[in-house]
Design a protein around this motif. Structure first.
Motif, mmCIF file in Angstrom:
data_model
loop_
_atom_site.group_PDB
_atom_site.id
_atom_site.type_symbol
_atom_site.label_atom_id
_atom_site.label_comp_id
_atom_site.label_asym_id
_atom_site.label_seq_id
_atom_site.Cartn_x
_atom_site.Cartn_y
_atom_site.Cartn_z
ATOM 1 N N ASN A 85 -7.665 -7.360 -9.849
ATOM 2 C CA ASN A 85 -7.137 -8.156 -8.741
ATOM 3 C C ASN A 85 -8.292 -8.611 -7.861
ATOM 4 O O ASN A 85 -8.525 -8.071 -6.787
ATOM 5 N N THR A 86 -9.022 -9.608 -8.320
ATOM 6 C CA THR A 86 -10.203 -10.068 -7.593
ATOM 7 C C THR A 86 -9.909 -11.211 -6.637
ATOM 8 O O THR A 86 -10.698 -11.511 -5.759
ATOM 9 N N THR A 87 -8.761 -11.865 -6.797
ATOM 10 C CA THR A 87 -8.456 -13.009 -5.931
ATOM 11 C C THR A 87 -7.099 -12.883 -5.248
ATOM 12 O O THR A 87 -6.787 -13.662 -4.362
ATOM 13 N N LYS B 200 -1.720 3.590 -1.791
ATOM 14 C CA LYS B 200 -1.865 3.827 -3.228
ATOM 15 C C LYS B 200 -3.063 3.120 -3.835
ATOM 16 O O LYS B 200 -3.426 3.393 -4.982
ATOM 17 N N GLY B 201 -3.687 2.195 -3.096
ATOM 18 C CA GLY B 201 -4.857 1.502 -3.632
ATOM 19 C C GLY B 201 -4.519 0.656 -4.842
ATOM 20 O O GLY B 201 -3.351 0.498 -5.210
ATOM 21 N N THR C 181 -11.686 0.278 -3.053
ATOM 22 C CA THR C 181 -10.374 0.831 -3.382
ATOM 23 C C THR C 181 -10.345 1.275 -4.834
ATOM 24 O O THR C 181 -11.204 0.903 -5.641
ATOM 25 N N ALA C 182 -9.364 2.074 -5.134
ATOM 26 C CA ALA C 182 -9.076 2.522 -6.494
ATOM 27 C C ALA C 182 -7.658 3.060 -6.483
ATOM 28 O O ALA C 182 -7.131 3.411 -5.424
ATOM 29 N N PRO C 183 -6.997 3.118 -7.644
ATOM 30 C CA PRO C 183 -5.637 3.658 -7.674
ATOM 31 C C PRO C 183 -5.554 5.038 -7.032
ATOM 32 O O PRO C 183 -6.361 5.922 -7.319
ATOM 33 N N ASN C 184 -4.603 5.196 -6.117
ATOM 34 C CA ASN C 184 -4.354 6.453 -5.405
ATOM 35 C C ASN C 184 -5.496 6.879 -4.494
ATOM 36 O O ASN C 184 -5.589 8.056 -4.107
ATOM 37 N N GLN C 185 -6.352 5.922 -4.118
ATOM 38 C CA GLN C 185 -7.500 6.241 -3.263
ATOM 39 C C GLN C 185 -7.507 5.455 -1.958
ATOM 40 O O GLN C 185 -8.515 5.430 -1.250
ATOM 41 N N ALA D 85 0.789 -1.234 0.000
ATOM 42 C CA ALA D 85 0.000 0.000 0.000
ATOM 43 C C ALA D 85 0.819 1.281 0.000
ATOM 44 O O ALA D 85 0.353 2.306 -0.489
ATOM 45 N N MET D 86 2.024 1.258 0.613
ATOM 46 C CA MET D 86 2.803 2.479 0.789
ATOM 47 C C MET D 86 1.982 3.528 1.548
ATOM 48 O O MET D 86 1.977 4.712 1.201
ATOM 49 N N ALA D 87 1.286 3.080 2.571
ATOM 50 C CA ALA D 87 0.410 3.957 3.342
ATOM 51 C C ALA D 87 1.191 4.686 4.426
ATOM 52 O O ALA D 87 2.266 4.264 4.844
ATOM 53 N N THR D 88 0.619 5.793 4.893
ATOM 54 C CA THR D 88 1.182 6.524 6.029
ATOM 55 C C THR D 88 0.222 6.525 7.214
ATOM 56 O O THR D 88 0.602 6.913 8.320
#
Length: 214
Positions: free
Chosen positions: A164-166, A157-158, A188-192, A132-135
């Protein structure tokens, strides 16, 4: 349930193989480069050694998580809140990020019910750490008279769920929730960022050690 358990073990075996195989390959390449540059370019050799050290830390964390996932009883006589707190501590050690934990449980559940919740949180934190590269990470558990709402939210980053369903253990989490007649949704979604939402119904069986979910 037996088939789900077999699929889970096979997935963990693949992860161990892929993770260790990749890490050992990189170890070898970096060590070879560091030895070659040791005298000609000590600074660059030092950078390679630092990368090896970080990779070693990440690999050890992967191995620990895989071993924990294979244990028959990862709760080890801890309460659900204590076990999740320990997951958060391990997550902070490897990422530097301490998740927030909004725990609104008002009663105790069966051991097997606790185990399903634990596995969902564990898998979610593993995915966040790896991809994820989350903070920021937030975990909430809200109990009503009829259901338990478990949410793991990150600001990373979502990803595109359609592609990617599985993967990332998502199917395993869904199967665990479904085994308790519940549901699991991924938002989720890219960058969300990513929201993992598990809704588990509370019934009379929830309060007894009569479930057979592993």
């Amino acid at each position: 349930e037996d088939q789900a358990a077999l699929q889970e073990r096979n997935r963990i075996a693949r992860e161990i193989h892929d993770s260790l195989g990749h890490s050992l390959t990189v170890f070898g390449i970096h060590l070879e480069g560091a030895l070659r540059l040791l005298h000609a370019n000590p600074k660059q050799a030092e950078e390679l050694l630092r990368e090896i050290k970080q990779l070693n830390t990440d690999t050890l964390q992967d191995v620990r998580e895989s071993i924990t996932a294979l244990r028959s009883d990862p709760l080890q006589e801890r309460s659900l809140s204590e076990a999740i707190t320990d997951l958060m501590t391990e997550f902070e050690k490897s990422t530097g990020i301490l998740p927030t934990f909004d725990n609104q449980l008002t009663s105790n559940f069966s051991h097997e019910f606790d185990l399903v919740i634990y596995r969902i949180v564990q898998e979610s934190l593993t995915n966040i750490r790896k991809y994820a590269m989350a903070t920021e990470v937030n975990i909430t558990m809200i109990q009503s008279a009829t259901e338990l709402d478990v949410r793991i939210i990150d600001n990373g980053k979502g990803f595109d769920l359609r592609q990617n369903t599985t993967g990332f253990g998502l199917q395993g989490m869904r199967e665990r929730a479904l085994a308790l007649m519940g549901s699991l949704e991924i938002c989720t979604a890219p960058n969300q960022g990513c929201h993992v939402i598990a809704i588990l119904p509370l019934t009379e069986r929830t309060d007894y050690d009569s479930l057979t979910i592993g």
